[in-house]
Design a protein around this motif. Sequence first.
Motif, PDB file in Angstrom:
ATOM      1  N   UNK A 166      -0.287  -0.504   0.140  1.00 46.80           N
ATOM      2  CA  UNK A 166       0.083   0.748  -0.509  1.00 46.80           C
ATOM      3  C   UNK A 166       1.035   1.512   0.413  1.00 46.80           C
ATOM      4  N   UNK A 167       2.182   1.895  -0.146  1.00 51.75           N
ATOM      5  CA  UNK A 167       3.238   2.533   0.628  1.00 51.75           C
ATOM      6  C   UNK A 167       3.314   4.019   0.283  1.00 51.75           C
ATOM      7  N   UNK A 168       3.446   4.857   1.309  1.00 46.18           N
ATOM      8  CA  UNK A 168       3.537   6.299   1.112  1.00 46.18           C
ATOM      9  C   UNK A 168       4.799   6.832   1.781  1.00 46.18           C
ATOM     10  N   UNK A 169       5.594   7.580   1.024  1.00 51.10           N
ATOM     11  CA  UNK A 169       6.765   8.241   1.598  1.00 51.10           C
ATOM     12  C   UNK A 169       6.306   9.582   2.175  1.00 51.10           C
ATOM     13  N   UNK A 170       5.630   9.503   3.300  1.00 48.89           N
ATOM     14  CA  UNK A 170       5.038  10.691   3.907  1.00 48.89           C
ATOM     15  C   UNK A 170       4.890  10.489   5.403  1.00 48.89           C
ATOM     16  N   UNK A 178       8.073   8.513   6.699  1.00 49.97           N
ATOM     17  CA  UNK A 178       8.747   9.696   6.169  1.00 49.97           C
ATOM     18  C   UNK A 178      10.251   9.538   5.976  1.00 49.97           C
ATOM     19  N   UNK A 179      10.886   8.643   6.740  1.00 47.40           N
ATOM     20  CA  UNK A 179      12.337   8.483   6.626  1.00 47.40           C
ATOM     21  C   UNK A 179      12.690   7.887   5.262  1.00 47.40           C
ATOM     22  N   UNK A 185      11.829   4.078   4.118  1.00 47.90           N
ATOM     23  CA  UNK A 185      10.840   3.987   3.038  1.00 47.90           C
ATOM     24  C   UNK A 185      11.359   3.152   1.874  1.00 47.90           C
ATOM     25  N   UNK A 186      12.624   3.310   1.533  1.00 47.66           N
ATOM     26  CA  UNK A 186      13.197   2.552   0.427  1.00 47.66           C
ATOM     27  C   UNK A 186      13.124   1.052   0.708  1.00 47.66           C
ATOM     28  N   UNK A 187      13.421   0.653   1.946  1.00 46.10           N
ATOM     29  CA  UNK A 187      13.307  -0.754   2.339  1.00 46.10           C
ATOM     30  C   UNK A 187      11.855  -1.193   2.276  1.00 46.10           C
ATOM     31  N   UNK A 188      10.971  -0.372   2.810  1.00 45.33           N
ATOM     32  CA  UNK A 188       9.540  -0.678   2.867  1.00 45.33           C
ATOM     33  C   UNK A 188       8.959  -0.895   1.475  1.00 45.33           C
TER      34      UNK A 188
END
Length: 226
Positions: free
Chosen positions: A102-106, A83-84, A88-91
């Motif tokens: 698969x990456x989720x901004x959640x 969620x951060x 998330x941007x780095x991930x």
Amino acid sequence: MKFKTLVPKKIRKILHRIYRFNPIFEWIRSCLFLRTLLQFQCRTGVFSVTIDKDDILIDCGANVGDVTSQMANTGAQVYAFEPDPFAYDVLKKRFKFFKNVKIFNAGIMDQAGQFSFRLYASNVKDPIDCSVGSSFLAEKNTDTSGIIKVDCIRLADFLLALGKKVKLIKMDIEGAEIAVLNDLFSNSVIDCVDYMLVETHERQMPVMKLEIDKIKRFIEKQSLGD
């Protein structure tokens, strides 16, 4: 004279992050060090599990992706939630060449919706390093100057929607694990998961100890730890 004494700390940090987070370096490392065994140091010892390419792995609270990296290198399907916004941007950039990630901004919660997320007080100094201190809980982070709204998913819903058993879930969600685990137990969705590694936070937040102890007793009673 050692290298680290010649190079200023800030420069060493930048160089380390270039190596650690660069998507090309990450992809090269995965090609060179493909693994079938995941190992994690826990309070009770080393936990090991053999992974097949057909397995599903979930990283709840992935931060900048160090555990995600280990999971990705097995070739299994990986779902990572963070969620951060800074982490998330780095991930997202770190694993952009991985078709199996698969990456989720959640965030992960016991219900879906938007929740208040407290960025760590020193976030402005180094948002990446400080991202580990961000939390949904006031007990974990009492600072109110950096509250943002983030999307959250209900883990139970996500597991049911997959329609397939999950080999391993790693969960480090800064105190929200109590609500999420109780939700999985109450709906028997926990049966969809072979293994779970959960970082509990009763040491940092003693107020949580009673609920964590209840969960441990439930796990023992139901023989879920076997």
